[in-house]
Every structure is written in structure tokens, then in C-alpha cells.
Scaffold this motif. Structure first.
Motif, mmCIF file in Angstrom:
data_model
loop_
_atom_site.group_PDB
_atom_site.id
_atom_site.type_symbol
_atom_site.label_atom_id
_atom_site.label_comp_id
_atom_site.label_asym_id
_atom_site.label_seq_id
_atom_site.Cartn_x
_atom_site.Cartn_y
_atom_site.Cartn_z
ATOM 1 N N LEU A 271 0.849 -1.177 0.000
ATOM 2 C CA LEU A 271 0.000 0.000 0.000
ATOM 3 C C LEU A 271 0.889 1.232 0.000
ATOM 4 O O LEU A 271 1.766 1.370 0.852
ATOM 5 N N VAL A 272 0.669 2.144 -0.950
ATOM 6 C CA VAL A 272 1.496 3.347 -1.049
ATOM 7 C C VAL A 272 0.695 4.627 -0.847
ATOM 8 O O VAL A 272 1.265 5.718 -0.792
ATOM 9 N N GLY A 273 -0.624 4.518 -0.720
ATOM 10 C CA GLY A 273 -1.446 5.691 -0.461
ATOM 11 C C GLY A 273 -2.910 5.331 -0.364
ATOM 12 O O GLY A 273 -3.324 4.252 -0.794
ATOM 13 N N TRP A 274 -3.671 6.264 0.239
ATOM 14 C CA TRP A 274 -5.111 6.035 0.344
ATOM 15 C C TRP A 274 -5.824 7.323 0.727
ATOM 16 O O TRP A 274 -5.203 8.296 1.144
ATOM 17 N N LEU A 275 -7.146 7.303 0.534
ATOM 18 C CA LEU A 275 -8.004 8.398 0.971
ATOM 19 C C LEU A 275 -9.403 7.860 1.214
ATOM 20 O O LEU A 275 -9.746 6.759 0.783
ATOM 21 N N HIS A 276 -10.195 8.664 1.907
ATOM 22 C CA HIS A 276 -11.582 8.328 2.209
ATOM 23 C C HIS A 276 -12.470 9.390 1.573
ATOM 24 O O HIS A 276 -12.259 10.581 1.782
ATOM 25 N N LEU A 277 -13.451 8.954 0.800
ATOM 26 C CA LEU A 277 -14.402 9.827 0.125
ATOM 27 C C LEU A 277 -15.770 9.587 0.738
ATOM 28 O O LEU A 277 -16.234 8.436 0.790
ATOM 29 N N ARG A 278 -16.394 10.662 1.217
ATOM 30 C CA ARG A 278 -17.661 10.493 1.945
ATOM 31 C C ARG A 278 -18.678 11.545 1.519
ATOM 32 O O ARG A 278 -18.357 12.711 1.370
ATOM 33 N N ARG A 279 -19.922 11.097 1.338
ATOM 34 C CA ARG A 279 -21.062 11.969 1.060
ATOM 35 C C ARG A 279 -21.796 12.211 2.363
ATOM 36 O O ARG A 279 -21.973 11.300 3.164
ATOM 37 N N ASP A 280 -22.251 13.444 2.547
ATOM 38 C CA ASP A 280 -23.101 13.752 3.691
ATOM 39 C C ASP A 280 -24.513 13.294 3.353
ATOM 40 O O ASP A 280 -25.043 13.648 2.303
ATOM 41 N N PRO A 281 -25.139 12.487 4.210
ATOM 42 C CA PRO A 281 -26.472 11.974 3.881
ATOM 43 C C PRO A 281 -27.611 12.978 4.071
ATOM 44 O O PRO A 281 -28.734 12.713 3.664
ATOM 45 N N ALA A 282 -27.346 14.144 4.657
ATOM 46 C CA ALA A 282 -28.399 15.136 4.866
ATOM 47 C C ALA A 282 -28.913 15.632 3.513
ATOM 48 O O ALA A 282 -28.122 15.924 2.614
ATOM 49 N N PRO A 283 -30.215 15.732 3.327
ATOM 50 C CA PRO A 283 -30.775 16.129 2.028
ATOM 51 C C PRO A 283 -30.239 17.461 1.488
ATOM 52 O O PRO A 283 -30.033 17.601 0.287
ATOM 53 N N LEU A 284 -29.988 18.424 2.355
ATOM 54 C CA LEU A 284 -29.517 19.727 1.889
ATOM 55 C C LEU A 284 -28.094 19.696 1.351
ATOM 56 O O LEU A 284 -27.704 20.555 0.551
ATOM 57 N N THR A 285 -27.306 18.718 1.767
ATOM 58 C CA THR A 285 -25.902 18.659 1.353
ATOM 59 C C THR A 285 -25.538 17.350 0.650
ATOM 60 O O THR A 285 -24.357 17.084 0.426
ATOM 61 N N ALA A 286 -26.513 16.565 0.271
ATOM 62 C CA ALA A 286 -26.249 15.264 -0.343
ATOM 63 C C ALA A 286 -25.646 15.374 -1.741
ATOM 64 O O ALA A 286 -25.184 14.379 -2.287
ATOM 65 N N HIS A 287 -25.593 16.556 -2.315
ATOM 66 C CA HIS A 287 -25.014 16.736 -3.653
ATOM 67 C C HIS A 287 -23.499 16.923 -3.611
ATOM 68 O O HIS A 287 -22.848 16.991 -4.647
ATOM 69 N N TRP A 288 -22.904 17.007 -2.419
ATOM 70 C CA TRP A 288 -21.459 17.139 -2.329
ATOM 71 C C TRP A 288 -20.858 16.104 -1.391
ATOM 72 O O TRP A 288 -21.535 15.531 -0.569
ATOM 73 N N GLY A 289 -19.573 15.897 -1.582
ATOM 74 C CA GLY A 289 -18.842 14.956 -0.739
ATOM 75 C C GLY A 289 -17.601 15.613 -0.172
ATOM 76 O O GLY A 289 -17.215 16.714 -0.573
#
Length: 182
Positions: A81-99
Motif C-alpha cells: 500500500l502506497v497511499g489512500w483516501l476516504h471519500l464520503r457523502r453527507d447523507p443530509a438532504p440539503l448537502t447530499a449533492h457534495w462529498g
């Protein structure tokens, strides 16, 4: 789990806890410890840390993986393993269009090979095409020139929290807020 290749390393994606195993978890923990103890801004403010410090945070990431809301992207060179990241969406309806992108890490022994940039480009692709996101956010620590790295990848600084991060007495840093439209 999906895989893409770049140069001499391969990118993988975990979209559920079933896509992980003990080898992956151990490699993630070891990378997180090495990056943090090398001064990386990867989620733990005050080194040194060890695996016991990082394990509960990693467990929470793994338990929360879900195709629609949370992905773990990893970069491998051979079996390492040489690298990693975590990508997460906010489940709230007002902000569900961004991560939000969290814990972006490239192992100190392989920096400068384009692994971090490839992980970020892959996150962009996954966010847009697989998760249906319209924008990504991240926060970076001032003083390490991270904002320049992200700017080269198309990210824009949208604000700062002056002195928000205290690394040591007399060492307060801004937290820089960044945005990428997908």
C-alpha cells in the motif's frame, strides 16, 4: 472492489466492509502511522502515534463504507500500500449533492511519484460518475504547501479558519477550506 492502473501502481476501491480484509486494514494502519509520524496532516494532530491510536478511526471508516455514501480508495505498488483516501457523502438532504475527501495520504517513501495526484483524480471520477456528486470539499492544514498541490488539481480555496489548528504551543495554523466542482 474495482481496480485502475496508473504507471507502476494500481488503484483499488472499497465500497463496503466486505471489500476489506485484515491485510488491507493492517496496511492502512501502518501507512497512517508512518504518514502521521512523518509530519503528515492525515487526521491525527500530534505525533507520534501507533497502530492503537489509528485503529478506532479506521474501524469507523470501514464500518461506514457504503456504495452511495462512503468509499475507500487505495494505491498499491505490487503488494505494498502506497497511499489512500476516504471519500464520503453527507447523507443530509440539503448537502447530499457534495462529498468530502478525508485522510489523503501517500506513504513518505514514495512521495513525488504522482500517487497522491492519481488518488485525487480517481476520487474526482468516482465522486462524479459513481456517486453522482456535484462538488467535493476538503480541509487542509496551512504551512505544508498542501493548498498548492490541490490547486494544481483544480481545487479552489474558498476560505480559512485562522489559527484553527494548534500543533504545539505557539504553532497555530490556519485550516484552509477547498472546493472542487465536478
Amino acid at each position: 472492489m474495482t481496480t485502475d492502473s496508473f504507471a507502476s501502481f494500481h488503484l483499488h476501491q472499497a465500497a463496503s466492509a466486505r471489500d476489506t480484509d485484515s491485510h488491507l486494514c493492517r496496511a492502512l494502519l501502518e501507512c497512517w502511522v508512518d504518514v502521521t509520524n512523518d509530519g503528515g496532516a492525515a487526521g491525527f494532530p500530534l505525533p507520534p502515534i501507533d497502530i492503537q491510536h489509528a485503529a478506532p478511526a479506521l474501524d469507523a471508516i470501514i464500518e461506514g463504507l457504503a456504495p452511495h455514501t462512503s468509499r475507500l480508495l487505495t494505491a498499491w505498488d505490487g503488494g505494498e500500500l502506497v497511499g489512500w483516501l476516504h471519500l464520503r457523502r453527507d447523507p443530509a438532504p440539503l448537502t447530499a449533492h457534495w462529498g468530502t475527501v478525508h485522510h489523503v495520504q501517500t506513504h513518505p517513501s514514495v512521495r513525488g511519484r504522482g500517487i497522491g495526484a492519481a488518488l485525487m483524480e480517481h476520487a474526482h471520477h468516482v465522486a462524479r460518475t459513481e456517486m453522482g456528486l456535484e462538488q467535493l470539499h476538503l480541509a487542509v492544514r496551512a504551512g505544508a504547501d498542501l493548498e498548492s498541490f490541490y490547486a494544481r488539481l483544480g481545487w479552489k480555496e474558498i476560505g480559512r479558519w485562522p489559527g484553527a489548528l494548534r500543533l504545539a504551543p505557539g504553532d497555530d495554523r490556519d485550516e484552509i477550506l477547498m472546493l472542487l466542482h465536478l
